[in-house]
Design a protein around this motif. Structure first.
Motif, PDB file in Angstrom:
ATOM      1  N   LEU A 118       1.315   4.812   7.621  1.00 45.53           N
ATOM      2  CA  LEU A 118       0.136   4.596   6.936  1.00 45.53           C
ATOM      3  C   LEU A 118       0.110   3.015   6.873  1.00 45.53           C
ATOM      4  O   LEU A 118      -1.075   2.475   6.978  1.00 45.53           O
ATOM      5  N   LEU A 119       1.147   2.271   6.969  1.00 44.62           N
ATOM      6  CA  LEU A 119       1.093   1.035   6.827  1.00 44.62           C
ATOM      7  C   LEU A 119       0.257   0.488   8.093  1.00 44.62           C
ATOM      8  O   LEU A 119      -0.335  -0.297   7.940  1.00 44.62           O
ATOM      9  N   ALA A 146      -6.891   2.741   2.539  1.00 46.73           N
ATOM     10  CA  ALA A 146      -6.783   1.671   3.841  1.00 46.73           C
ATOM     11  C   ALA A 146      -8.343   1.188   4.136  1.00 46.73           C
ATOM     12  O   ALA A 146      -8.587   0.160   4.519  1.00 46.73           O
ATOM     13  N   THR A 196      -1.546   2.263   9.885  1.00 48.78           N
ATOM     14  CA  THR A 196      -2.811   2.504  10.063  1.00 48.78           C
ATOM     15  C   THR A 196      -3.712   1.561   9.371  1.00 48.78           C
ATOM     16  O   THR A 196      -4.907   1.135   9.977  1.00 48.78           O
ATOM     17  N   VAL A 197      -3.278   0.829   8.426  1.00 50.07           N
ATOM     18  CA  VAL A 197      -4.003  -0.336   7.606  1.00 50.07           C
ATOM     19  C   VAL A 197      -4.069  -1.495   8.860  1.00 50.07           C
ATOM     20  O   VAL A 197      -5.085  -1.896   8.967  1.00 50.07           O
ATOM     21  N   ALA A 247      -3.638   7.047   0.282  1.00 50.48           N
ATOM     22  CA  ALA A 247      -3.488   5.864   1.052  1.00 50.48           C
ATOM     23  C   ALA A 247      -4.356   5.864   2.219  1.00 50.48           C
ATOM     24  O   ALA A 247      -4.984   4.516   2.572  1.00 50.48           O
ATOM     25  N   VAL A 248      -4.654   6.748   2.836  1.00 48.54           N
ATOM     26  CA  VAL A 248      -5.829   6.665   4.005  1.00 48.54           C
ATOM     27  C   VAL A 248      -7.158   6.102   3.630  1.00 48.54           C
ATOM     28  O   VAL A 248      -7.797   5.267   4.399  1.00 48.54           O
ATOM     29  N   LEU A 263       0.823  -1.163  -0.022  1.00 40.39           N
ATOM     30  CA  LEU A 263       0.017  -0.133  -0.054  1.00 40.39           C
ATOM     31  C   LEU A 263       0.860   1.257   0.192  1.00 40.39           C
ATOM     32  O   LEU A 263       0.494   2.315  -0.745  1.00 40.39           O
ATOM     33  N   THR A 264       1.781   1.317   0.812  1.00 37.40           N
ATOM     34  CA  THR A 264       2.732   2.534   0.932  1.00 37.40           C
ATOM     35  C   THR A 264       3.961   1.854   1.508  1.00 37.40           C
ATOM     36  O   THR A 264       4.053   1.206   2.304  1.00 37.40           O
ATOM     37  N   ILE A 269      -9.648  -1.160   1.635  1.00 35.83           N
ATOM     38  CA  ILE A 269      -9.303  -2.665   1.630  1.00 35.83           C
ATOM     39  C   ILE A 269     -10.100  -3.506   2.686  1.00 35.83           C
ATOM     40  O   ILE A 269     -10.360  -4.316   2.702  1.00 35.83           O
ATOM     41  N   VAL A 316      -1.389  -5.692  -0.509  1.00 38.22           N
ATOM     42  CA  VAL A 316      -1.295  -4.557   0.147  1.00 38.22           C
ATOM     43  C   VAL A 316      -0.452  -4.161   1.351  1.00 38.22           C
ATOM     44  O   VAL A 316       0.080  -3.141   1.169  1.00 38.22           O
ATOM     45  N   ILE A 317      -0.182  -5.167   2.100  1.00 36.46           N
ATOM     46  CA  ILE A 317       0.536  -4.685   3.235  1.00 36.46           C
ATOM     47  C   ILE A 317       1.709  -5.634   3.630  1.00 36.46           C
ATOM     48  O   ILE A 317       2.304  -5.745   4.447  1.00 36.46           O
TER      49      ILE A 317
END
Length: 499
Positions: free
Chosen positions: A8-9, A330, A11-12, A326-327, A2-3, A333, A157-158
């Protein structure tokens, strides 16, 4: 992934942990409604019919509509829209046709808890009930498809390794279904439906800035697809499972029949009164319309924007990652994870309740030396169902370790085998009083066996055509066997509106 940003990672990851915590809490809340076999299987009357309808739609959707079918659209283009349009139009019409009579039969037969029990009561055959429960084991492959979809999301994604993604998905689902049974499954699916609908709408809106063209956005998408390969915009594809008019008609037959799947019809058995059937079917139709028709468009857009993906099933995750901040991505996803879990939990519940209710309760009295009361047998059946939940989870985990070539094809293989066997006994059981247990059993065995034969030996390469011809054979066998063995016409089934 994802990023590359750790903030941000995480956050997911935190969103997913919060989501898993919520569904587990709901599972604990549902524990009080799951102390009997019937409560564990249906939670009848414990959930609002609008929520049950949304649960039907989300269980219908699964990783197939959110990852698999968009992957097919990425490969074969707009011809795949025949599938998604049929998911809402044809399937919802079938739901309207089947729901009321199926519910009334269930009430007449003493509030049955599963589809195999419904068929067993309709044809007065414990053998048929047990055989249908065995056929439902094909849904293990359906669960494998969901596991693969979830693991693909985690991996794409992650960055969670594929195998660990499968372990996480299986563990979480078994936990909250084991705790709360049908109550947990239906309520969590209702919540998941909200995430799924929002995600689908966002994907469609994103075309305005990813594809461009303003009000002519779909014309722009069509032009760009045609520039890549003119076959991508044909109504009938030159390859794949949508390569002829007959194949597309077979797809519509499959989608009409799909509502007969045990994990979907069990939702009808969760409705308490006949008056609640109207909000149930309306809710199912609205949610299904949104989630069935919008997400597949993301697969077409991904083909334009990222034409060289290694795996077609990665089309939607990649599109969301690139099309949104990205947010927001998330949260979306989580919507896709919801789509996957919404079918996985329903499938687990359908298989395991069938093992407890339709295999154990039928076979146990035949092999037990000591007689048991109905209450004792019910408690033991519930224990067997919960034990089977763990066993089926481990089995699906093992089968999921090797990634299939196409998630959608694997899923459709599993439910096509079941539908080929049960479609004739269910539908003829509605309208034909001379249908009997001999005909129903013969149809079940014929339909499922022919489908496996056609596909495994590549006698009919198209899986939709294989199901169509297997189902036709099932109808014919049931008609002839029932006619030859019937001594007299069974009593007509007449229904009065319930109070």
């Amino acid at each position: 992934m994802l990023t590359d940003s750790n903030v941000l990672l995480w956050t997911v990851i935190l969103l997913l942990i919060g989501y898993f915590g919520l569904v587990t809490w709901i599972g604990r809340k549902g524990k009080q409604h799951s102390r009997s076999m019937a409560g564990f299987a249906t939670a009848r009357g414990k959930v609002n019919p609008w929520i049950v309808g949304a649960s039907f739609a989300t269980s219908y959707a699964s990783a197939n509509l959110f990852i698999g079918v968009p992957g097919l659209a990425y490969q074969y283009g707009t011809a795949v829209l025949w599938y998604t349009l049929g998911c809402f139009g044809v399937s919802w019409v079938a739901l309207l046709l089947f729901t009321k009579t199926f519910w009334r039969y269930g009430k007449k037969f003493g509030r049955v808890s599963t589809l195999p029990e419904w068929l067993g009561k309709r044809y007065n055959s414990k053998a048929l009930q047990a055989l249908v429960s065995i056929l439902i084991l094909f849904n293990v492959y359906y669960i494998v498809g969901q596991n693969v979809g979830l693991a693909t999301i985690f991996e794409t994604v992650i960055g969670i390794p594929y195998t660990w993604g499968i372990v996480i998905g299986v563990t979480i689902t078994i936990l909250y279904i084991g705790l709360g049974g049908a109550f947990a499954q239906i309520v969590t699916d209702g919540i998941q439906g909200i995430f799924m609908a929002i995600t689908s709408v966002f994907v469609a809106l994103s075309f305005l800035w990813t594809i461009g063209g303003g009000w002519n956005v779909f014309g722009e998408l069509t032009s760009k697809l045609s520039a890549i390969d003119s076959n991508l915009t044909n109504a009938v594809a030159s390859g794949g499972p949508y390569n002829s008019v007959l194949a597309i008609m077979a797809v519509q037959f499959l989608l009409f029949s799909f509502v007969l799947m045990p994990h979907l019809l069990n939702k009808v058995l969760s409705i308490e009164t006949e008056e609640e059937l109207a909000p149930f079917t309306l809710s199912a139709g609205i949610v299904l319309c949104i989630i069935a028709t919008l997400m597949v468009l993301g697969g077409l857009a991904a083909r334009v924007l990222y034409p060289s993906l290694e795996s077609a099933d990665a089309a939607i995750p990649m599109y969301i990652i690139e099309a949104f901040p990205a947010v927001i991505a998330a949260f979306m996803i989580v919507g896709i994870v919801s789509a996957i879990l919404s079918s996985t939990d329903s499938l687990y519940l359908g298989i395991t309740t069938s093992i407890g209710n339709d295999l154990y309760r039928v076979l146990a009295p035949l092999v037990m030396k000591k007689e048991r009361s109905a209450e004792q047998l019910d408690r033991q059946a519930l224990k067997v169902a919960k034990g089977a939940l763990v066993a089926i989870g481990l089995l699906s985990l093992y089968f999921s370790l090797e990634r299939p070539e196409s998630l959608s094809i694997l899923i459709q293989f599993s439910f096509s085998a079941i539908i080929s066997g049960i479609i004739a006994p269910i539908t003829l059981g509605y309208f034909w009083n001379r249908g009997n247990n001999y005909g129903a059993i013969a149809a079940l065995i014929t339909g499922a066996s022919l489908y496996v034969l056609f596909t495994s030996q590549n006698l009919i390469a198209n899986i939709y055509m294989a199901m169509f011809f297997s189902s036709i054979a099932s109808y014919l066998v049931m008609f002839f066997v029932s006619t030859w063995t019937a001594k007299e016409e069974a009593p007509a089934y007449r229904f009065k509106k319930s109070v």
